[in-house]
Design a protein around this motif. Structure first.
Motif: not given
Ligand code: KMH
Ligand code: ZN
Length: 304
Positions: A86-87, A110
Motif C-alpha cells: 500500500t506504499g 504493507s
C-alpha cells in the motif's frame, strides 16, 4: 516478541525504488515478476511482497489490471502468502496506492507507519546507461519528496483493508513508528499477533546500524510484549547483516530486489531467488528452518 523455531522469509520482488537501468535482473513485466516470485517461493520464501510496474517502461504503476497479470500465475503456481504494497510509490495518491489491495483483498498488505522524507537519489549513483527517460526525473528530479502516511491515512487503510480480513506488514522506519502503532493497538484497530517489519537504512528513516535493530526490538518488547512478531529488512548493502541479526534475535527476515540489488560486495544478484537461497542458508546454519507458507499463516494469524 513472539518467537518460533521457524523463520518467515519474505521476498520483496521488485518494489518502486530501483529502476530498470540499475540491474538487468530487476523484474519488470508481469511475466518476469511472476517468474521471479515463483522461483523465490521455490527457494523458501513464504511471503511475496509485490508491487506492479508498467510492462512497457518499468515505471511503478497502481493498475489492478497489471497486478492481476502476475497475481493469477503466482496463485496458480505456489501457495506463498501474497502481500500487496500500500506504499506504491512516493509519487502516488493514497487511492492509487490502495487500488490493488482493494481489488484483490490479499492476506497481507504493507502499511507504512509514518510520513517521512524519502530520498532515493543515491540509488542512481551507479547508473552508467539510462534505459528510460522517466528514471532520471524519478530518481534525481527532487530530494524533497514526502512519503505521506498520516494518522488519518493509516486509519483509512486499517479500516478499509482490515475490514476485508487483510492483515498487515507494519513497516516501521524509525522508533517513533512503533509508538504510532501502539496508538492504533490501544484504540483496538490492530489485534495480536501483528507483524512489525523494521525498515533500516532508508535515507529519511533510521540507519542500518545493528544497535538500532536491537533498540527497535527492545522498544517493541516494552510496548507490545508477546503480542508481535518481528521481521527486519535493510536497504542496500546492509540487507543480509540486518536480516541475520533479526533471525538471531528470534525474528523473521525480508530480502528481495526491492530492497537490495546485490548478492555480495559489487556483485549484482541474478534473481530474487538467489537472495532467498542465501538467507535460507544463513538461517539454516543458525539452527532455524524457513517457515512453510502454511506455518507463516499460523504465525501471522492470516485468513488463509
Ligand atoms: N521499499 C521499502 C523500503 C511498501 O511497499 O509499502 C518500503 C516498502 C513500502 O516496502
Ligand atoms: Zn514495497
Amino acid at each position: 516478541m513472539r518467537r518460533s523455531d521457524e523463520v518467515v522469509v519474505s521476498c520483496a520482488v521488485t518494489g518502486s525504488i530501483h529502476t530498470p537501468s540499475m540491474s538487468p535482473a530487476l523484474p519488470v513485466t508481469p511475466e518476469e515478476i511472476a517468474a521471479d516470485a515463483l522461483a523465490a517461493a521455490g527457494a523458501g520464501a513464504a511471503v511475496l511482497h509485490l508491487h506492479a510496474r508498467d510492462p512497457g517502461d518499468g515505471r511503478p504503476t497502481p493498475e489492478p489490471a497489471v497486478y492481476e497479470r502476475f497475481l493469477a500465475p503466482i496463485a496458480a503456481g505456489c501457495d506463498a502468502v501474497v502481500n500487496i504494497t500500500t506504499g506504491g510509490s512516493v509519487l502516488m495518491s493514497l487511492d492509487d496506492r490502495l487500488a490493488a489491495a482493494r481489488a484483490f483483498s490479499p492476506e497481507l498488505a504493507s502499511l507504512n507507519m509514518g510520513s517521512m522524507n524519502f530520498n532515493f537519489a543515491g540509488a542512481a549513483a551507479r547508473i552508467e546507461h539510462w534505459r528510460h527517460d522517466w528514471e532520471r526525473e524519478y530518481l534525481l528530479g527532487s530530494v524533497d519528496r514526502i512519503f505521506s502516511n498520516t494518522f488519518t491515512q493509516i486509519e483509512t487503510i486499517l479500516r478499509d483493508l482490515g475490514g476485508r480480513g487483510t492483515r498487515f506488514e507494519f513497516e516501521c522506519y524509525d522508533i517513533g513508528h512503533l509508538y504510532t502503532l501502539a496508538h492504533f493497538v490501544e484504540r483496538g484497530l490492530v489485534r495480536a499477533p501483528f507483524l512489525v517489519q523494521g525498515v533500516f537504512g532508508i535515507l529519511g528513516g533510521i540507519g542500518a546500524d545493528l544497535d538500532h535493530v536491537h533498540h527497535m526490538v527492545r522498544t517493541a518488547d516494552r510496548l507490545f510484549g508477546e503480542d508481535y512478531v518481528f521481521s527486519a529488512l535493510a536497504a542496500g548493502r546492509h540487507q543480509f547483516a540486518v536480516a541475520t541479526q533479526s533471525a538471531q534475535l528470534g525474528g523473521h527476515v525480508r530480502v528481495g530486489l526491492e530492497d537490495n540489488l546485490h548478492i555480495g560486495r559489487g556483485r549484482l544478484a541474478g534473481s530474487n531467488a538467489e537472495q532467498v537461497e542465501k538467507i535460507v542458508r544463513i538461517v539454516g546454519e543458525m539452527g532455524r528452518t524457513p517457515a512453510t507458507p502454511a506455518r507463516a499463516r499460523e504465525l501471522l494469524a492470516l485468513k488463509g
